[in-house]
Write a protein that holds these residues in place. Structure first.
Motif, PDB file in Angstrom:
ATOM      1  N   ASN A 273      59.005   7.902 -46.088  1.00 40.99           N
ATOM      2  CA  ASN A 273      59.872   7.631 -47.231  1.00 40.99           C
ATOM      3  C   ASN A 273      59.208   8.108 -48.523  1.00 40.99           C
ATOM      4  N   LYS A 274      59.870   7.937 -49.634  1.00 39.28           N
ATOM      5  CA  LYS A 274      59.364   8.461 -50.897  1.00 39.28           C
ATOM      6  C   LYS A 274      58.119   7.741 -51.386  1.00 39.28           C
ATOM      7  N   GLN A 275      57.825   6.600 -50.763  1.00 39.23           N
ATOM      8  CA  GLN A 275      56.584   5.875 -51.084  1.00 39.23           C
ATOM      9  C   GLN A 275      55.433   6.307 -50.178  1.00 39.23           C
ATOM     10  N   GLU A 319      70.295  12.118 -48.571  1.00 38.46           N
ATOM     11  CA  GLU A 319      68.918  11.642 -48.396  1.00 38.46           C
ATOM     12  C   GLU A 319      68.277  12.266 -47.170  1.00 38.46           C
ATOM     13  N   ALA A 323      65.023  14.784 -47.179  1.00 42.06           N
ATOM     14  CA  ALA A 323      63.818  14.481 -46.410  1.00 42.06           C
ATOM     15  C   ALA A 323      63.416  15.664 -45.527  1.00 42.06           C
ATOM     16  N   GLU A 326      61.984  18.458 -47.810  1.00 37.81           N
ATOM     17  CA  GLU A 326      60.671  18.110 -48.356  1.00 37.81           C
ATOM     18  C   GLU A 326      59.613  17.925 -47.272  1.00 37.81           C
ATOM     19  N   ARG A 328      59.515  15.617 -44.978  1.00 41.66           N
ATOM     20  CA  ARG A 328      59.225  14.209 -44.710  1.00 41.66           C
ATOM     21  C   ARG A 328      59.891  13.688 -43.439  1.00 41.66           C
TER      22      ARG A 328
END
Length: 391
Positions: A273-275, A319, A323, A326, A328
């Motif tokens: 995730n973005k964290q 989203e 992901a 990017e 992810r």
């Protein structure tokens, strides 16, 4: 306000099956009243060949049937030789899709035992579907016991080979002999069995899915969260259309991009995730998504692993694409009774194909392969498990 609250779809961020109340407030059929009439003409069993024993191609020697009428209530359950039904042309199931069904599996276990996997959950879900269609309620525990007796009668049809199983199809349909959109005064409940080979004979096989932006599977306030007949017919044409352009299934979503399901499977996304945390995400049960029993099982298994964050939430296709772009997205997969685990290798969205990396030796991502192995061992292995009932 009162009417609106009655029809509002519940949102579940916990197990849909946490409270398995299978009881019925009305008189139900009882398994102790079950009678069995054995066939005089046994069917030749097909070989355990995955190319021959395909899904739904064969039925066993017997079926379970129970009739209901508004005046008489439930009849006594019967196991009878497999047969066709005589249905009046005006029957409500034929005209208004007043019908619900379930899909479960039985497996051959050690010492010639029969193992069912969370069949009580199927009974609970079927009761909810029946209520939504104003079909008669029943005692789910009694139906489960009747199904177990049917499995015993046709136990020789349960393949004794890894990857094979016996599919269980309970169905409840309205049979009132009159036209008109209303609650039916008559119904038939039956359960048929069919031996099935592995969905993917060569092992797990990743699929390519198309993000359908022109057709939706279910809408808020509808019946997407129930296993009713009317949910399935409208998906046949969109499936044919995406197969023509090189995809295997549709990824269903709402017009705003809210992700729902893939084909007839629940969806899972394993990403960072973005964290920067590893997280397994699945769309929350908002009333538009079928509360899959495999979905529920995967959530419990992964939460118990404690290796990464596990989240049920509203998830948008934007989203998912972000992901992937990017780097992810670790892996994506679907889950369902027929396929167990369904890895995804690519998605098509807005005229662009987004490829996903996976282990070519496993034909899946590490997590989806691990979950497939765990679930298979639970379903067919020799160890006792809370989700398995040995007959």
């Amino acid at each position: 306000m009162m009417l609106r609250s009655l029809w509002r779809s519940p949102v579940f961020s916990f197990s849909y099956y946490a409270n398995l109340d299978l009881s019925c407030p009305y008189p139900s059929f009882q398994s102790r009243d079950l009678t069995t009439t054995h066939t005089m003409h046994y069917i030749t069993k097909p070989p355990c060949d995955p190319k021959i024993m395909t899904f739904g191609a064969f039925h066993t020697d017997h079926l379970l049937e129970i009739d209901w009428s508004e005046k008489m209530g439930w009849s006594r359950p019967q196991i009878v030789p497999f047969k066709s039904f005589s249905i009046h042309p005006f029957s409500a199931c034929l005209h208004y899709a007043i019908e619900c069904f379930e899909g479960a599996k039985a497996y051959r276990g050690p010492n010639n035992s029969i193992r069912t996997f969370r069949l009580n959950c199927n009974m609970y879900r079927m009761k909810q579907s029946a209520k939504r269609l104003s079909l008669p309620d029943f005692d789910g525990a009694e139906l489960e016991r009747c199904i177990e007796q049917l499995l015993k009668v046709d136990r020789d049809w349960i393949p004794d080979r890894p990857g094979f199983s016996c599919y269980i199809r309970p169905t409840l349909m309205a049979t009132e002999e009159a036209l008109g959109v209303r609650a039916s005064s008559r119904a038939k409940l039956f359960v048929a069995l069919c031996p099935v080979g592995p969905y993917f004979p060569s092992g797990l096989k990743p699929v390519r899915v198309f993000c359908n932006t022109s057709t939706i599977r279910s809408a808020p306030g509808g019946v997407g969260g129930y296993k009713v007949a009317g949910n399935y017919a409208p998906t046949v044409l969109p499936l044919k259309e995406v197969q023509k352009i090189g995809f295997h299934q549709n990824l269903w979503m709402l017009p705003d991009g809210l992700v729902q399901e893939m084909g007839v499977c629940n969806l899972f996304f394993f990403w960072k995730n973005k964290q920067g945390e590893k997280e397994l995400v699945t769309p929350i049960l908002d009333g538009t998504i079928l509360p899959g029993i495999l979905r529920d099982s995967i959530l419990e298994l992964t939460r118990n692993m404690g290796k990464f964050k596990v989240t049920e939430k509203k998830l948008y296709i934007q989203e998912v694409v972000e992901a992937i772009e990017e780097g992810r997205m670790i892996e994506m997969f679907g889950s369902g009774t027929a396929v167990s685990i369904q890895p995804i290798e690519a998605i098509g969205y807005n005229d662009k194909i987004y490829e996903l990396q996976y282990d070519s030796k496993l034909n899946a991502g590490e997590l989806s392969h691990e979950l497939f192995d765990i679930l298979t061992k639970i379903q067919t292995g020799g160890e006792e498990h809370k989700w398995v009932r040995s007959i």
